[in-house]
Scaffold this motif. Structure first.
Motif, PDB file in Angstrom:
ATOM      1  N   TYR A   1       0.803  -1.223   0.000  1.00 36.71           N
ATOM      2  CA  TYR A   1       0.000   0.000   0.000  1.00 36.71           C
ATOM      3  C   TYR A   1       0.838   1.276   0.000  1.00 36.71           C
ATOM      4  O   TYR A   1       0.292   2.369  -0.087  1.00 36.71           O
TER       5      TYR A   1
ATOM      6  N   GLY B   1      -7.695  -2.324  -9.787  1.00 33.94           N
ATOM      7  CA  GLY B   1      -8.486  -1.109  -9.760  1.00 33.94           C
ATOM      8  C   GLY B   1      -9.711  -1.174 -10.649  1.00 33.94           C
ATOM      9  O   GLY B   1      -9.915  -2.130 -11.400  1.00 33.94           O
ATOM     10  N   ASP B   2     -10.508  -0.134 -10.567  1.00 32.84           N
ATOM     11  CA  ASP B   2     -11.730   0.018 -11.352  1.00 32.84           C
ATOM     12  C   ASP B   2     -11.584   1.317 -12.135  1.00 32.84           C
ATOM     13  O   ASP B   2     -11.606   2.401 -11.537  1.00 32.84           O
ATOM     14  N   SER B   3     -11.443   1.223 -13.452  1.00 37.76           N
ATOM     15  CA  SER B   3     -11.186   2.429 -14.247  1.00 37.76           C
ATOM     16  C   SER B   3     -12.357   3.404 -14.240  1.00 37.76           C
ATOM     17  O   SER B   3     -12.185   4.574 -14.536  1.00 37.76           O
ATOM     18  N   LYS B   4     -13.550   2.939 -13.880  1.00 36.87           N
ATOM     19  CA  LYS B   4     -14.709   3.837 -13.794  1.00 36.87           C
ATOM     20  C   LYS B   4     -14.618   4.747 -12.573  1.00 36.87           C
ATOM     21  O   LYS B   4     -15.263   5.774 -12.526  1.00 36.87           O
ATOM     22  N   SER B   5     -13.847   4.331 -11.572  1.00 38.26           N
ATOM     23  CA  SER B   5     -13.730   5.086 -10.323  1.00 38.26           C
ATOM     24  C   SER B   5     -12.263   5.283  -9.959  1.00 38.26           C
ATOM     25  O   SER B   5     -11.770   4.719  -8.983  1.00 38.26           O
TER      26      SER B   5
ATOM     27  N   GLU C   1     -10.792   7.566  -8.536  1.00 41.12           N
ATOM     28  CA  GLU C   1     -10.564   8.206  -7.236  1.00 41.12           C
ATOM     29  C   GLU C   1     -10.473   7.176  -6.103  1.00 41.12           C
ATOM     30  O   GLU C   1      -9.968   7.482  -5.027  1.00 41.12           O
ATOM     31  N   ARG C   2     -10.965   5.979  -6.347  1.00 42.78           N
ATOM     32  CA  ARG C   2     -10.891   4.920  -5.333  1.00 42.78           C
ATOM     33  C   ARG C   2      -9.495   4.325  -5.280  1.00 42.78           C
ATOM     34  O   ARG C   2      -8.864   4.096  -6.308  1.00 42.78           O
ATOM     35  N   GLU C   3      -9.031   4.067  -4.085  1.00 46.73           N
ATOM     36  CA  GLU C   3      -7.722   3.434  -3.901  1.00 46.73           C
ATOM     37  C   GLU C   3      -7.811   1.986  -4.382  1.00 46.73           C
ATOM     38  O   GLU C   3      -8.692   1.235  -3.959  1.00 46.73           O
ATOM     39  N   PRO C   4      -6.919   1.579  -5.275  1.00 55.14           N
ATOM     40  CA  PRO C   4      -6.937   0.193  -5.740  1.00 55.14           C
ATOM     41  C   PRO C   4      -6.602  -0.780  -4.606  1.00 55.14           C
ATOM     42  O   PRO C   4      -5.851  -0.453  -3.686  1.00 55.14           O
ATOM     43  N   LEU C   5      -7.170  -1.950  -4.690  1.00 55.22           N
ATOM     44  CA  LEU C   5      -6.793  -3.026  -3.779  1.00 55.22           C
ATOM     45  C   LEU C   5      -5.452  -3.561  -4.227  1.00 55.22           C
ATOM     46  O   LEU C   5      -5.093  -3.466  -5.402  1.00 55.22           O
TER      47      LEU C   5
END
Length: 77
Positions: free
Chosen positions: A9, A43-47, A49-53
């Motif tokens: 992380y 990650g999720d390319s749609k979001s 701003e979210r921290e990838p796992l």
């Protein structure tokens, strides 16, 4: 060199994202992975701003094996 989970992380996300070829063309199923020091980021390319796992190679291998074996199929409608 073995990495601790917490090390993943703090690893920089400075590589190239690889998007699943199974993602549909409308961009609704955008799972992407990136090789990072000591593991892989998911990650999720749609979001963005979210921290990838982040996962160690052994965690990702275990998940892929289970998915290929159909262990998660009952979770999908």
């Amino acid at each position: 060199m073995k990495h601790e989970k917490t090390d993943l992380y703090v690893a920089p996300l400075d590589g190239e994202w690889v998007k699943s070829s199974f993602s549909n063309g409308s961009g609704d199923d955008c799972v992407q992975l990136m090789k990072i020091d000591g593991g892989v980021a998911l990650g999720d390319s749609k979001s963005p701003e979210r921290e990838p796992l982040r996962y160690t190679p052994s965690e990702l291998r275990a998940f892929i094996r289970a998915a290929k074996a159909g262990e998660f199929d009952p979770l999908i409608d």
